[in-house]
Enzyme design. Structure first.
Site, PDB file in Angstrom:
ATOM      1  N   GLU A  49      79.898  73.533 121.521  1.00  0.00           N
ATOM      2  CA  GLU A  49      79.301  74.795 121.926  1.00  0.00           C
ATOM      3  C   GLU A  49      80.447  75.795 122.019  1.00  0.00           C
ATOM      4  O   GLU A  49      81.392  75.607 122.788  1.00  0.00           O
ATOM      5  CB  GLU A  49      78.593  74.643 123.283  1.00  0.00           C
ATOM      6  CG  GLU A  49      77.875  75.907 123.723  1.00  0.00           C
ATOM      7  CD  GLU A  49      77.189  75.754 125.093  1.00  0.00           C
ATOM      8  OE1 GLU A  49      77.082  74.612 125.592  1.00  0.00           O
ATOM      9  OE2 GLU A  49      76.786  76.783 125.653  1.00  0.00           O
ATOM     10  N   ASP A  60      77.554  83.268 133.655  1.00  0.00           N
ATOM     11  CA  ASP A  60      78.748  82.436 133.755  1.00  0.00           C
ATOM     12  C   ASP A  60      79.481  82.590 135.067  1.00  0.00           C
ATOM     13  O   ASP A  60      79.561  83.674 135.637  1.00  0.00           O
ATOM     14  CB  ASP A  60      79.698  82.758 132.600  1.00  0.00           C
ATOM     15  CG  ASP A  60      79.189  82.177 131.295  1.00  0.00           C
ATOM     16  OD1 ASP A  60      78.966  80.950 131.253  1.00  0.00           O
ATOM     17  OD2 ASP A  60      78.973  82.946 130.342  1.00  0.00           O
TER      18      ASP A  60
END
Ligand SMILES: Cc1ncc(COP(=O)(O)O)c(C=O)c1O
Lengths: 265, 411
Positions: A49, A60
């Site tokens: 990824e 995030d």
């Protein structure tokens, strides 16, 4: 979407959970990130990824947000175009070759700014297998899905998703379904959320695709625990933390790979 | 009240659609974790609108707690100074807590309570929305946390102190430039984590659906009152209406009733004042509509200051409340449709307008509101000395004393 061949779905081994490793493109610089990608692949990652550096990484936590910032602030900047080019170099000319498939993790606006059809063209040319776009739920993906044939779009399922929404998410997903382990942003957590097994079960009720779990999985012990529940284990922040040093990445990925392999190999 | 909140069927102006789109703008671009909460919120909001108990309590608190209706004041000395026939000031500065923000905060906290949430969070720039949220949280006995950029904490120390007095926790956000956009991101991240027990009170007409519409509806009391007050005062003709644009809530609350109640040929010119900071060509401003391009930030699609790679750019304004790289989606739609005109106002122009209102009328406006006031001389030049103009004074200037003193006003 189960009928079309999927390099991502095919990368999930039949006899153990897949290991999906998240790395930040261009962090701390292009060459080092390429070395770390190769190190992760060499140490047994089943899927890569690849995070695209973005200025407002809403989903995030601090480790990935900081890495994105460092990557973006290098001279010349580092964004979606540079990340796709990096992926192309990593994958090499023969996309069915030795490297694990690459799924890009990008926020929506870099793709929109690029132009959705152009972004899809570039990804196909580079051999990118799929995308994960955390701020693009299925309802917001119509324009992208009309231009993205050949690229799997992995949607996210969350602990807060109702069964009705799980059906939408699972039905729209290609490659695999990304199960978010707990509410909140990416980053290391002390423990795996207690309701995870049930959540994975609820997702499986809606799809034949593999279900991979991410957000908060960082240690080999946690990876082993998740591997018993899900079809894939996604590790991000713990790897990104070591990304300045390809050897350290290889070491952790090797340990994670042994952990997801369990004793069954 | 329900007349205001429920758009009537025969309106020419009917945005947004059921999915929260204003033309191409708006929508829901957020992590899956909060999608169910937003759907639940949209449903709860629709139910609340249809429940007289909700709309009556909202109206009651606006009247007896906030002190509404806010006056519509004819500022004759100001009109003379700028060369207009008449200037009417919609006095949101006289609201309890000192700005329009409280209108929205009451609406959302009532909704939070209805939904059984006992904890609210908010972002704040100038601190006005933070103070308004902390105030209503105190009133309703809710736990409250306010996200605020470190630069804004420095610029708006008085409001930080007020929030703490009111019992709110102020959480400093050091990311990025430590301003409003960073505070929104931090609040959204926190909401993604605590969505199950926390209600996010967004402070402007932005964010994912249904926030832009909800905030507009709660703020529409500004324009609705103004229309009635103009009629009461026998002001038969109005040439222009001005409001400042940060995220766009006081402006849409002012404009929307004009858009929905009046046919296009009877509408005054509607003008939004964006922060031009150090100048529109300086690269140091907050003029998303004038200088930006469409993109996604903070969960919605709208005009945005962004770089070639799609990263949001830093905004800049002397005014913490206008220091934001995006703008509420309805304004993007209104711009494209030509229904509202948007102009940039520099720091220097805003400071001059601040001084002018203070000296001519004895009213000290917020530095945000001063951006709207700064358009008066321009409109006088354009519309002539007989023209009648209304300006929404979104807030009062107490919080800005340090800033204007630093800028050298008042000696
Ligand atoms: C007094 C005042 N006016 C205007 C604004 C700008 O917000 P909006 O455009 O949502 O009205 C703020 C924001 O903090 C404010 O405090």
């Amino acid at each position: 979407m189960g009928d079309t061949p999927s390099r991502l779905a095919d990368a999930f081994p039949a006899d153990r959970a897949a290991l999906i490793t998240y790395l930040m493109a261009g962090y701390p610089d292009r060459a080092t990130s390429l070395a770390s990608l190769r190190a992760a692949a060499g140490a047994g990652a089943d899927v890569i990824e690849l995070g695209v550096p973005y200025g407002d990484p809403l989903a995030d936590g601090p480790v990935i947000a900081e890495a994105a910032k460092v990557a973006r602030e290098q001279s010349g900047g580092f964004g979606l175009a540079e990340s796709i080019a990096l992926a192309a170099e990593f994958i090499g000319p023969d996309e069915a070759g030795a490297m694990p498939p690459v799924v890009l993790m990008t926020y929506l606006n870099p793709m929109m700014r690029f132009g959705l059809p152009g972004a899809a063209d570039e990804m196909r040319r580079a051999g990118v297998a799929g995308v994960i776009v955390p701020d693009m739920p299925p309802e917001a993906a119509r324009a992208w899905l009309t231009v993205s044939s050949g690229i799997d779009t992995v949607f996210l399922a969350a602990p807060t998703s109702t069964d009705e929404r799980l059906a939408v998410v699972a039905g729209a997903s290609g490659g695999f379904v990304y199960c978010v382990s707990s509410t909140g942003v990416t980053g290391e957590r002390a423990e795996i959320a207690s309701g995870l097994g049930e959540l994975v079960g609820r997702i499986r009720a809606h799809t034949a695709l593999p279900v991979a779990v991410g957000f908060g999985v960082s240690t080999p012990e946690q990876a082993a625990e998740v591997a018993r529940i899900a079809d894939g284990v996604i590790v991000g922040s713990a790897i990104v933390k070591r990304q300045r040093d390809a050897a350290a990445v290889a070491e952790l990925v090797g340990e994670l790979r042994s952990a997801v392999g369990g004793g069954e190999a | 009240m329900s007349d205001v909140l429920l758009p009537s069927a025969e309106l020419a102006y009917s945005a947004p659609d059921a999915a929260g789109f204003y033309g191409p703008y708006g929508g829901t671009f957020v992590p899956e974790t909060v999608v169910p909460a937003l759907a639940e919120l949209a449903a709860a909001y629709e139910q609340a609108l249809a429940d007289p108990a909700f709309t009556e309590e909202f109206a009651y608190l606006l009247r007896d707690y906030v002190g509404r209706p806010s006056p519509l004041y004819r500022a004759d000395r100001l009109a003379e100074a700028v060369g207009l026939g008449a200037v009417y000031l919609k006095r949101e500065d006289l609201n309890h807590t000192g700005a329009h923000k409280v209108n929205n905060t009451i609406g959302q906290c009532l909704l939070a309570r209805r939904m059984g949430k006992k904890r609210v969070i908010a972002e704040t720039g100038a601190g006005q929305h933070g103070v308004a949220t902390a105030t209503i949280a105190a009133l309703m006995g809710m736990e409250c946390a306010i996200f605020m950029g470190t630069e804004d904490i420095r610029r708006q120390a008085l409001n930080v102190y007020k929030m703490r007095l009111l019992g709110a926790e102020v959480i400093p956000v050091a990311d990025g430039t430590g301003t409003l956009a960073d505070a929104v991101t931090a609040a959204l991240r926190h909401w993604v984590e605590r969505v199950e027990d926390t209600f996010y009170v967004i402070g402007s007409a932005l964010g994912p659906h249904p926030y832009p519409r909800m905030v507009r509806d709660f703020q529409s009391v500004i324009g609705t009152e103004a229309l009635a007050q103009l009629e009461e005062k026998g002001v038969g003709h109005l040439d222009a209406v001005i409001a400042c644009i940060g995220g766009g809530s006081n402006a849409i609350g002012t404009f929307y009733p004009f858009l929905s109640a009046l046919p296009a040929d009877q509408r005054p010119l509607l003008v939004g004042a964006e922060a031009a900071g150090l100048g529109l060509e300086s690269g140091r401003h907050g003029a998303a509509l004038t200088k930006g391009s469409p993109g996604v930030l903070h969960g919605f699609y709208s005009y945005l200051l962004q770089d070639d790679a799609g990263n949001p750019l830093e905004a800049y304004s002397i005014s913490a409340g206008l220091d934001y790289p995006g703008v509420g989606p309805e304004h993007s739609y209104l711009k494209d449709e030509g229904l509202v005109r948007y102009e940039g106002v520099t720091d220097a122009e805003a400071l001059a307008a601040f001084a002018l209102l203070t000296r001519t009328e004895g009213i000290i406006p917020a530095i945000e509101s001063s951006h709207a006031l700064a358009l008066l001389p321009r409109l006088a030049a354009e519309l002539g000395s007989e023209a009648v103009v209304m300006v929404t004074v979104s807030g009062r200037g107490d919080k800005d004393m340090d800033i204007v003193r630093e800028a050298g006003l008042g000696g």
